[in-house]
Scaffold this motif. Sequence first.
Motif, PDB file in Angstrom:
ATOM      1  N   TRP A   1      -1.570 -15.050  -8.678  1.00  0.00           N
ATOM      2  CA  TRP A   1      -1.725 -15.056  -7.214  1.00  0.00           C
ATOM      3  C   TRP A   1      -1.381 -13.696  -6.609  1.00  0.00           C
ATOM      4  CZ3 TRP A   1      -4.750 -18.252  -5.004  1.00  0.00           C
ATOM      5  CH2 TRP A   1      -4.927 -19.532  -5.521  1.00  0.00           C
ATOM      6  N   ALA A   2      -0.397 -13.015  -7.177  1.00  0.00           N
ATOM      7  CA  ALA A   2      -0.050 -11.672  -6.682  1.00  0.00           C
ATOM      8  C   ALA A   2      -1.204 -10.701  -6.927  1.00  0.00           C
ATOM      9  CB  ALA A   2       1.221 -11.175  -7.361  1.00  0.00           C
ATOM     10  N   ARG A   3      -1.853 -10.820  -8.066  1.00  0.00           N
ATOM     11  CA  ARG A   3      -2.999  -9.953  -8.368  1.00  0.00           C
ATOM     12  C   ARG A   3      -4.144 -10.190  -7.385  1.00  0.00           C
ATOM     13  NH1 ARG A   3      -3.179  -7.248 -13.139  1.00  0.00           N
ATOM     14  NH2 ARG A   3      -1.436  -7.644 -14.539  1.00  0.00           N
ATOM     15  N   LEU A   4      -4.357 -11.433  -7.003  1.00  0.00           N
ATOM     16  CA  LEU A   4      -5.397 -11.712  -6.020  1.00  0.00           C
ATOM     17  C   LEU A   4      -5.083 -10.994  -4.711  1.00  0.00           C
ATOM     18  CD1 LEU A   4      -7.949 -13.162  -5.076  1.00  0.00           C
ATOM     19  CD2 LEU A   4      -6.505 -15.138  -4.525  1.00  0.00           C
ATOM     20  N   TYR A   5      -3.837 -11.073  -4.277  1.00  0.00           N
ATOM     21  CA  TYR A   5      -3.425 -10.374  -3.054  1.00  0.00           C
ATOM     22  C   TYR A   5      -3.647  -8.860  -3.194  1.00  0.00           C
ATOM     23  CZ  TYR A   5      -0.528  -8.144   0.416  1.00  0.00           C
ATOM     24  OH  TYR A   5      -0.094  -7.319   1.415  1.00  0.00           O
ATOM     25  N   VAL A   6      -3.222  -8.294  -4.311  1.00  0.00           N
ATOM     26  CA  VAL A   6      -3.371  -6.848  -4.525  1.00  0.00           C
ATOM     27  C   VAL A   6      -4.853  -6.464  -4.518  1.00  0.00           C
ATOM     28  CG1 VAL A   6      -3.042  -4.978  -6.210  1.00  0.00           C
ATOM     29  CG2 VAL A   6      -1.163  -6.559  -5.705  1.00  0.00           C
ATOM     30  N   ALA A   7      -5.692  -7.252  -5.166  1.00  0.00           N
ATOM     31  CA  ALA A   7      -7.128  -6.955  -5.186  1.00  0.00           C
ATOM     32  C   ALA A   7      -7.706  -6.960  -3.769  1.00  0.00           C
ATOM     33  CB  ALA A   7      -7.868  -7.960  -6.067  1.00  0.00           C
ATOM     34  N   LEU A   8      -7.293  -7.930  -2.971  1.00  0.00           N
ATOM     35  CA  LEU A   8      -7.794  -8.002  -1.589  1.00  0.00           C
ATOM     36  C   LEU A   8      -7.300  -6.823  -0.752  1.00  0.00           C
ATOM     37  CD1 LEU A   8      -7.454 -11.840  -0.962  1.00  0.00           C
ATOM     38  CD2 LEU A   8      -9.570 -10.529  -1.356  1.00  0.00           C
ATOM     39  N   VAL A   9      -6.061  -6.422  -0.947  1.00  0.00           N
ATOM     40  CA  VAL A   9      -5.534  -5.256  -0.217  1.00  0.00           C
ATOM     41  C   VAL A   9      -6.286  -3.997  -0.641  1.00  0.00           C
ATOM     42  CG1 VAL A   9      -3.518  -3.749   0.051  1.00  0.00           C
ATOM     43  CG2 VAL A   9      -3.260  -6.228   0.236  1.00  0.00           C
ATOM     44  N   LEU A  10      -6.561  -3.856  -1.932  1.00  0.00           N
ATOM     45  CA  LEU A  10      -7.322  -2.697  -2.402  1.00  0.00           C
ATOM     46  C   LEU A  10      -8.719  -2.667  -1.775  1.00  0.00           C
ATOM     47  CD1 LEU A  10      -6.298  -2.695  -6.169  1.00  0.00           C
ATOM     48  CD2 LEU A  10      -5.832  -0.869  -4.514  1.00  0.00           C
ATOM     49  N   VAL A  11      -9.386  -3.802  -1.736  1.00  0.00           N
ATOM     50  CA  VAL A  11     -10.723  -3.860  -1.119  1.00  0.00           C
ATOM     51  C   VAL A  11     -10.631  -3.471   0.348  1.00  0.00           C
ATOM     52  CG1 VAL A  11     -12.590  -5.421  -0.421  1.00  0.00           C
ATOM     53  CG2 VAL A  11     -11.680  -5.521  -2.755  1.00  0.00           C
ATOM     54  N   TRP A  12      -9.615  -3.953   1.042  1.00  0.00           N
ATOM     55  CA  TRP A  12      -9.442  -3.599   2.449  1.00  0.00           C
ATOM     56  C   TRP A  12      -9.268  -2.084   2.611  1.00  0.00           C
ATOM     57  CZ3 TRP A  12      -5.079  -1.882   5.362  1.00  0.00           C
ATOM     58  CH2 TRP A  12      -5.279  -1.910   6.743  1.00  0.00           C
ATOM     59  N   PHE A  13      -8.474  -1.463   1.732  1.00  0.00           N
ATOM     60  CA  PHE A  13      -8.281  -0.022   1.815  1.00  0.00           C
ATOM     61  C   PHE A  13      -9.558   0.744   1.489  1.00  0.00           C
ATOM     62  CE2 PHE A  13      -3.756  -0.732   2.091  1.00  0.00           C
ATOM     63  CZ  PHE A  13      -3.331   0.348   2.829  1.00  0.00           C
ATOM     64  N   ILE A  14     -10.304   0.284   0.494  1.00  0.00           N
ATOM     65  CA  ILE A  14     -11.531   0.993   0.094  1.00  0.00           C
ATOM     66  C   ILE A  14     -12.609   0.840   1.166  1.00  0.00           C
ATOM     67  CG2 ILE A  14     -13.384   1.112  -1.606  1.00  0.00           C
ATOM     68  CD1 ILE A  14     -11.315  -0.075  -3.641  1.00  0.00           C
ATOM     69  N   VAL A  15     -12.877  -0.402   1.556  1.00  0.00           N
ATOM     70  CA  VAL A  15     -13.980  -0.678   2.487  1.00  0.00           C
ATOM     71  C   VAL A  15     -13.583  -0.383   3.929  1.00  0.00           C
ATOM     72  CG1 VAL A  15     -15.497  -2.500   3.382  1.00  0.00           C
ATOM     73  CG2 VAL A  15     -14.972  -2.407   0.938  1.00  0.00           C
ATOM     74  N   GLY A  16     -12.406  -0.822   4.321  1.00  0.00           N
ATOM     75  CA  GLY A  16     -12.010  -0.698   5.721  1.00  0.00           C
ATOM     76  C   GLY A  16     -11.469   0.661   6.107  1.00  0.00           C
ATOM     77  N   LEU A  17     -10.815   1.330   5.175  1.00  0.00           N
ATOM     78  CA  LEU A  17     -10.170   2.607   5.507  1.00  0.00           C
ATOM     79  C   LEU A  17     -10.758   3.805   4.762  1.00  0.00           C
ATOM     80  CD1 LEU A  17      -6.442   1.411   5.614  1.00  0.00           C
ATOM     81  CD2 LEU A  17      -8.038   1.682   7.514  1.00  0.00           C
ATOM     82  N   GLY A  18     -11.808   3.575   3.999  1.00  0.00           N
ATOM     83  CA  GLY A  18     -12.448   4.678   3.285  1.00  0.00           C
ATOM     84  C   GLY A  18     -11.631   5.196   2.107  1.00  0.00           C
ATOM     85  N   GLY A  19     -10.903   4.316   1.450  1.00  0.00           N
ATOM     86  CA  GLY A  19     -10.106   4.710   0.290  1.00  0.00           C
ATOM     87  C   GLY A  19     -10.975   5.232  -0.840  1.00  0.00           C
ATOM     88  N   PRO A  20     -10.378   5.923  -1.786  1.00  0.00           N
ATOM     89  CA  PRO A  20     -11.155   6.521  -2.878  1.00  0.00           C
ATOM     90  C   PRO A  20     -11.832   5.465  -3.758  1.00  0.00           C
ATOM     91  CG  PRO A  20      -8.792   6.838  -3.232  1.00  0.00           C
ATOM     92  CD  PRO A  20      -8.948   6.209  -1.891  1.00  0.00           C
ATOM     93  N   PRO A  21     -13.093   5.714  -4.137  1.00  0.00           N
ATOM     94  CA  PRO A  21     -13.842   4.757  -4.954  1.00  0.00           C
ATOM     95  C   PRO A  21     -13.172   4.423  -6.296  1.00  0.00           C
ATOM     96  CG  PRO A  21     -15.324   6.444  -4.108  1.00  0.00           C
ATOM     97  CD  PRO A  21     -13.929   6.858  -3.744  1.00  0.00           C
ATOM     98  N   VAL A  22     -12.346   5.305  -6.826  1.00  0.00           N
ATOM     99  CA  VAL A  22     -11.691   5.041  -8.105  1.00  0.00           C
ATOM    100  C   VAL A  22     -10.840   3.779  -8.045  1.00  0.00           C
ATOM    101  CG1 VAL A  22      -9.592   6.421  -7.726  1.00  0.00           C
ATOM    102  CG2 VAL A  22     -10.501   6.164 -10.044  1.00  0.00           C
ATOM    103  N   LEU A  23     -10.444   3.377  -6.840  1.00  0.00           N
ATOM    104  CA  LEU A  23      -9.636   2.162  -6.700  1.00  0.00           C
ATOM    105  C   LEU A  23     -10.399   0.904  -7.098  1.00  0.00           C
ATOM    106  CD1 LEU A  23      -7.661   2.890  -3.402  1.00  0.00           C
ATOM    107  CD2 LEU A  23      -6.882   3.108  -5.777  1.00  0.00           C
ATOM    108  N   TRP A  24     -11.741   0.977  -7.153  1.00  0.00           N
ATOM    109  CA  TRP A  24     -12.519  -0.181  -7.612  1.00  0.00           C
ATOM    110  C   TRP A  24     -12.140  -0.558  -9.045  1.00  0.00           C
ATOM    111  CZ3 TRP A  24     -14.480  -3.388  -4.370  1.00  0.00           C
ATOM    112  CH2 TRP A  24     -15.011  -2.960  -3.164  1.00  0.00           C
ATOM    113  N   LEU A  25     -11.725   0.418  -9.846  1.00  0.00           N
ATOM    114  CA  LEU A  25     -11.269   0.109 -11.209  1.00  0.00           C
ATOM    115  C   LEU A  25     -10.069  -0.833 -11.169  1.00  0.00           C
ATOM    116  CD1 LEU A  25     -11.474   3.691 -12.782  1.00  0.00           C
ATOM    117  CD2 LEU A  25     -13.102   1.809 -13.073  1.00  0.00           C
TER     118      LEU A  25
END
Length: 167
Positions: free
Chosen positions: A120-144
């Motif tokens: 469940w923690a990993r699901l939260y982390v994955a969603l936060v990463l997507v928010w940073f990448i898509v919503g805030l223009g985070g670096p594409p390497v975070l998709w890994l």
Amino acid sequence: MPAVVAVLAQVRESGHAAADVFAGTPYARLMRYDHIPARTVRFWAWLDSAVTWMLALPPLAPQFIATLYWLNGLLGGNPVAPTFEPIHLLFVCLTGALVSVWVVARLLHPVGLFAVIDGWARLYVALVLVWFIVGLGGPPVLWLFVFTEGAGTVAQLRAAYRSRGPA
């Protein structure tokens, strides 16, 4: 909690189902995940350790971040890491240390409940990463990392919530 982990180890060694041993006790709810193999818990802990130990060590954290940005450059993003102030590196290292402690807990006591918590923690982390990448223009390497977090979520929660078959 250490007493619970010690009792779980004794139950595993005895060959009895923990759910049967603890039926009717406050610990019965914890035992519903005793069917998750220790190797599943340990696998995802070892995978986490591949990254987090570097983040936990102040001399290595900037090198790890620089390597991430180098990979980011290979993916078409910015290859140069931003300058981190000491306070930024402090939080990077603290996060690495906290996750490293979680890794050690799962390696030493690979109980099923830890797989559920981690899933469940990993699901939260994955969603936060997507928010940073898509919503805030985070670096594409975070998709890994989104991929590995998602894989860990699916693997551990699938193991946790799968049918145990006929009783």
